[in-house]
Design an enzyme around this catalytic site. Structure first.
Site, short mmCIF file in Angstrom:
data_model
loop_
_atom_site.label_atom_id
_atom_site.label_comp_id
_atom_site.label_asym_id
_atom_site.label_seq_id
_atom_site.Cartn_x
_atom_site.Cartn_y
_atom_site.Cartn_z
N HIS A 575 72.88 44.75 35.57
CA HIS A 575 72.20 45.24 34.38
C HIS A 575 72.72 44.48 33.17
O HIS A 575 73.67 43.71 33.26
CB HIS A 575 72.46 46.74 34.20
CG HIS A 575 73.90 47.06 33.94
ND1 HIS A 575 74.87 47.01 34.94
CD2 HIS A 575 74.57 47.39 32.80
CE1 HIS A 575 76.05 47.31 34.42
NE2 HIS A 575 75.89 47.53 33.12
N HIS A 647 75.42 41.77 34.46
CA HIS A 647 76.67 41.99 35.20
C HIS A 647 76.56 43.25 36.04
O HIS A 647 75.66 44.06 35.87
CB HIS A 647 77.86 42.10 34.24
CG HIS A 647 77.70 43.19 33.22
ND1 HIS A 647 76.95 43.03 32.07
CD2 HIS A 647 78.17 44.47 33.18
CE1 HIS A 647 76.98 44.15 31.37
NE2 HIS A 647 77.70 45.04 32.03
N ARG A 657 89.30 52.73 41.83
CA ARG A 657 89.29 51.68 40.81
C ARG A 657 89.13 52.33 39.45
O ARG A 657 88.14 53.02 39.20
CB ARG A 657 88.13 50.71 41.08
CG ARG A 657 87.88 49.63 40.04
CD ARG A 657 86.53 49.01 40.36
NE ARG A 657 86.21 47.81 39.62
CZ ARG A 657 85.57 47.79 38.45
NH1 ARG A 657 85.23 48.93 37.86
NH2 ARG A 657 85.27 46.63 37.88
#
EC number: 1.14.11.7
Length: 703
Positions: A575, A647, A657
Site C-alpha cells: 500500500h 510498501h 514483531r
C-alpha cells in the site's frame, strides 16, 4: 450570502430529483416487508464470530459469521425499501411564496423523517441507531473479510464445498491475496472441482453485463440483448439502492477538529451536500468491480453501444436507433454513432418518422437527474466554500474494440483508443523540493542507506536510534498496555487472520503510567522516542517547515500457532500511506479514504527475535520488490508517504514483531488530536515534577 439566498439554495437542493423512466415507474412504492423478529446488529454478530474463531469454537464462528452476513444484507434491504416507501408516500412539497412559504416544504421533510424512522424501527424490531457501525466494520464487510474467517472455519469443520464458496467470494474482492489464491487451488485439487465457483456477493448487474459481452462476442445477439437488458434493469435497481443508502448519517471530520457548529441552513446544506455527492457518485460505485479501484471505462454507455448493434443484427431497427440515441446522450459528438443513427434511420419503414424515435426512456430521466445534480453540486461548492472536481464519469476512450463496431456500409474511419479510467485523478507530484542528507542530530545513530541505495525516492535507513535497554523497556510497556487491534479502534487482525495485531497510543501509555499500571518512566519513553524520531525525519529530509504528528502508535504482530503452514500472504499488504494504490493502472490516487494529508512515515523497530516480518518496498505494480529490510532493535526506516513508496510487511511466521509506527504531516490542520492531548499530559507531569523538586518552605516562615 444573505439568509434568503441560503433558503432558496437549500430548497433548490432538496427538491425531488427526476425519477427513472421505464416500465417500473408505474409500480407502487415497495411496501415494508412483514415482521421477522428483531434484527441483531451485524457488527455484534461479526465480533462474536471472530472471537469464536480465535477461541477455536468453529461451529459458533460459522453460525455467528453467517448470521452477521445475513443481518448485513437484511439491513441494506430494509433501509432501501423504507427509503423508497417513504419517498413515494411522503413526497416533498415545492416551496410556495410569501411569509412562511418554506413551512409546507419542511413539514413534508419532517413527515418523511418520521416515516423513515417508523418504517425502519418497525422492520428492524428496534431503533435504527442500534445498527450504526464503525468505519472499520463497514470496511471489513466491503472488503468481504468475514468470508476469510468463514472459509477457515468451514475447513476446520471439514465442510470443503462451503469453504470453497467462502474463499472464492473473498478472493473476488481481494485478487492480490496470494494465500487465498493458493488455498483455492488446493481446495479445487482436493475436491476435483472444475465448474465455476459461486461468488456469494456477486453484483447482478455486473454478472449480467459480463454474460452479455460473452454472448455478443460469440455473435449470439439474441442472448446478448437478453443479458444487456437484464443488466440495465439490475443497474437501475442497484442505483436506487445505492442512493437510498447514501441517506444515512454523515460525518463532518474536517469540522469536528475545528469544533464547527453551523447555523440552521448551513448545517442542513452541509449534510445534504454529502448525501448528494454520495448519490452522484453511485455511477462510479456501480461501475467498479469488487476489489478494484478503477471503474470499468464508459460502463453505462457501453450497454447501449452493444445494444444498438445487437438490435441492428436481429433486425429491430427502431430499438437500435433508440439505443444509439441513448449513447449519444453521453457522447453527443461520437462520429461513429452519429453515422449509425443516420444508417438506422435509412432502414426504417416509410411510415415511421425518424424524428419520433427518441433516446431510451429509462436513460433520459437518469441523465437529466445526473446533470442537475452536477449543477447543484457546483453551485453549492461556490456558495458553501468546499472543493469538488466533477469527474468525467463517461470517459469515452474505452469503447468497444471489435469488427462489429460499426454496421456494414457505414464509414469506419476514425480509430478508437483506450485511455484513462473515469473519475480518477493522478496524484500531484510532491509540491516541495526533495532533499535529504541533513544532520541526524543525535550521537550514536548510524546511517545505513539513503534513497539511491534503497532503490527509491525519499528513503533512509538508520540504526541505533534506540539502545538495547530502551528496546527492552518499550517491549515491556507494549505487553502491559496493548489492546487486540490497532490501539485506536481495537480492530483484531486487520490485515491477516494468521496473526494477532495489537496496538497502543501514546496517550494510553501515559494514562496507564499516571495510574501506576505501567512504570511512568517507561510510558514517558514512548513519548520521548517518538519525538526523537520526528526531529530526525524533519532534519534528515531538510524540511523547511515544521513536521507534525498525524498518527502514532506502538504495534505488535504475533504469529498464531497452527496457522503458519503454507503461508504466502503478507502481514500487511502492499500500500501507500497517503493515496490509494492501483497496481492495475500503475497509479496511486490521492483521494479519500486515503490519508491524503500524510507527508512522511517512519517505523522504529524494537526487536528481531521472530521469523519473517521483513519490511519491503515495491514498484507501483505491488509485485516488484525494490528493497527488503530486516527489523532489529533500534533500526528506523523513514520515507515520504506517497505513491513513490509502495510498501508492505512480509508474513510473521514465528514470534512477535514490535515497532513504533509514525506518520507525519506538514499541515498543522491535521495534527494528531491524541498527540496534542499527550503534550498536555506531559506538561502537567513536568509541572508536578518541578513542584516536587521545589524548595520545601514552611508557609509560616513567609509571614
Amino acid at each position: 450570502m444573505r439568509e434568503s439566498t441560503w433558503v432558496s439554495l437549500l430548497l433548490l437542493l432538496l427538491l425531488p430529483t427526476p425519477q427513472r423512466g421505464g416500465p417500473q415507474d408505474g409500480r407502487r412504492s415497495p411496501e415494508p416487508e412483514p415482521e421477522r423478529g428483531p434484527l441483531q446488529p451485524f457488527d455484534l454478530l461479526y465480533a462474536s464470530g471472530v472471537a469464536a474463531y480465535y477461541s477455536g469454537d468453529y461451529e459458533r464462528a460459522v453460525r455467528d459469521l453467517e448470521a452477521a452476513l445475513s443481518s448485513h444484507r437484511r439491513l441494506r434491504d430494509i433501509r432501501t425499501r423504507c427509503a423508497r416507501h417513504c419517498a413515494a408516500r411522503r413526497p416533498l412539497a415545492p416551496p410556495g411564496a410569501g411569509p412562511g412559504a418554506e413551512l409546507p416544504f419542511f413539514r413534508a421533510v419532517l413527515e418523511r423523517a418520521r416515516c423513515s424512522r417508523s418504517c425502519q424501527s418497525q422492520r428492524l424490531g428496534g431503533p435504527a441507531s442500534r445498527h450504526r457501525v464503525s468505519e472499520d466494520v463497514r470496511s471489513d464487510f466491503q472488503r468481504r473479510v468475514p468470508y476469510n474467517y468463514l472459509q477457515r472455519a468451514y475447513i476446520k469443520l471439514n465442510q470443503l464445498e462451503k469453504a470453497m464458496e467462502a474463499a472464492h467470494t473473498f478472493f473476488m474482492a481481494n485478487p492480490e491475496h496470494m494465500e487465498m489464491q493458493q488455498d483455492l487451488e488446493d481446495y479445487k485439487a482436493t475436491a476435483r472441482v472444475e465448474a465455476p465457483l459461486l461468488d456469494r456477493e456477486a453484483k447482478p448487474h455486473l454478472e449480467s453485463y459480463n454474460a452479455g459481452v460473452k454472448h455478443y462476442e460469440a455473435d449470439d445477439f439474441e442472448s446478448a440483448i437478453k443479458y444487456f437488458e437484464q443488466a440495465l434493469r439490475e443497474y437501475f435497481n442497484e442505483d436506487m439502492e445505492c442512493r437510498a443508502l447514501c441517506e444515512g448519517p454523515q460525518r463532518f471530520e474536517e469540522y469536528e477538529y475545528l469544533g464547527y457548529k453551523g447555523g440552521l441552513y448551513e448545517a442542513i446544506a452541509d449534510h445534504y451536500m454529502q448525501v448528494l455527492v454520495c448519490q452522484h457518485e453511485c455511477v462510479r460505485e456501480l461501475a467498479t468491480r469488487p476489489g478494484r479501484l478503477s471503474p470499468i471505462e464508459n460502463f453505462l454507455p457501453l450497454h447501449y453501444d452493444y445494444l444498438q448493434f445487437a438490435y441492428y443484427r436481429v433486425g429491430e431497427y427502431v430499438k437500435a436507433l433508440e439505443c444509439a440515441k441513448a449513447y449519444l446522450m453521453f457522447h453527443p459528438d461520437n462520429e461513429d454513432v452519429l453515422d449509425n443513427v443516420d444508417f438506422y434511420e435509412s432502414l426504417l419503414d416509410d411510415s415511421t418518422d425518424p424524428a419520433s424515435i427518441e433516446a431510451r426512456e429509462d436513460l433520459t430521466a437518469f441523465v437529466k437527474r445526473h446533470k442537475l445534480e452536477a449543477e447543484l453540486i457546483k453551485l453549492a461548492a461556490e456558495g458553501l466554500g468546499f472543493s469538488y472536481a466533477e469527474p468525467n464519469y463517461w470517459i469515452s476512450y474505452g469503447g468497444r474494440q471489435d469488427e462489429n463496431r460499426v454496421p456494414s456500409g457505414v464509414n469506419m474511419d476514425g480509430a478508437e483508443v483506450h485511455g484513462l479510467s473515469m473519475g480518477k485523478k493522478s496524484p500531484p507530484k510532491i509540491g516541495r523540493d526533495l532533499r535529504e542528507g541533513g544532520p541526524l542530530l543525535y550521537e550514536n545513530i548510524t546511517f545505513v542507506y539513503n534513497s539511491e541505495q534503497l532503490n527509491g525516492t525519499q528513503r533512509v535507513l538508520l540504526d541505533n536510534v534506540l539502545s538495547q535497554e530502551q528496546c527492552r523497556e518499550l517491549h515491556s510497556v507494549a505487553n502491559g498496555i496493548m489492546l487486540v487491534g490497532d490501539g485506536y479502534r481495537g480492530k483484531t487482525s486487520p490485515h491477516t487472520p494468521n496473526e494477532k495485531f495489537e496496538g497502543a497510543t501514546v496517550l494510553k501509555a501515559l494514562k496507564f503510567g499516571y495510574e501506576g499500571r505501567v512504570p511512568l518512566k517507561s510510558a514517558r519513553l514512548f513519548y520521548d522516542i517518538s519525538e526523537k524520531a520526528r526531529k530526525i525525519v524533519e532534519s534528515y529530509f531538510m524540511l523547511n517547515s515544521t513536521l507534525y504528528f498525524s498518527y502514532t502508535h506502538m504495534v505488535c504482530r504475533t504469529a498464531l500457532s497452527g496457522q503458519q503452514d503454507r503461508r504466502n500472504d503478507l502481514s500487511h499488504p502492499i500500500h501507500a500511506d497517503n493515496c490509494l494504490l492501483d497496481p492495475e493502472a500503475n497509479e496511486c490516487w490521492k483521494e479519500p479514504p486515503a490519508y491524503t494529508f500524510r507527508d512522511y512515515s517512519a517505523l522504529l523497530y524494537m526487536n528481531d527475535d521472530f521469523d519473517g516480518g521483513e519490511f519491503i518496498f515495491t514498484e507501483m505494480d505491488a509485485k516488484t520488490v525494490t528493497a527488503s529490510i530486516k527489523p532489529k532493535c533500534g533500526r528506523m526506516i523513514s520515507f515520504s508517504s506517497g505513491g513513490e513508496n509502495p510498501h508492505g510487511v512480509k508474513a510473521v511466521t514465528r514470534g512477535q514483531r514490535c515497532a513504533v509506527a509514525l506518520w507525519f504531516t506538514l499541515d498543522p490542520l491535521y495534527r494528531e488530536l491524541e498527540r496534542i492531548q499527550a503534550d498536555e499530559v506531559i506538561a502537567i507531569l513536568d509541572q508536578e515534577q518541578r513542584g516536587k523538586h521545589g524548595l520545601n518552605i514552611n508557609p509560616k516562615d513567609e509571614l
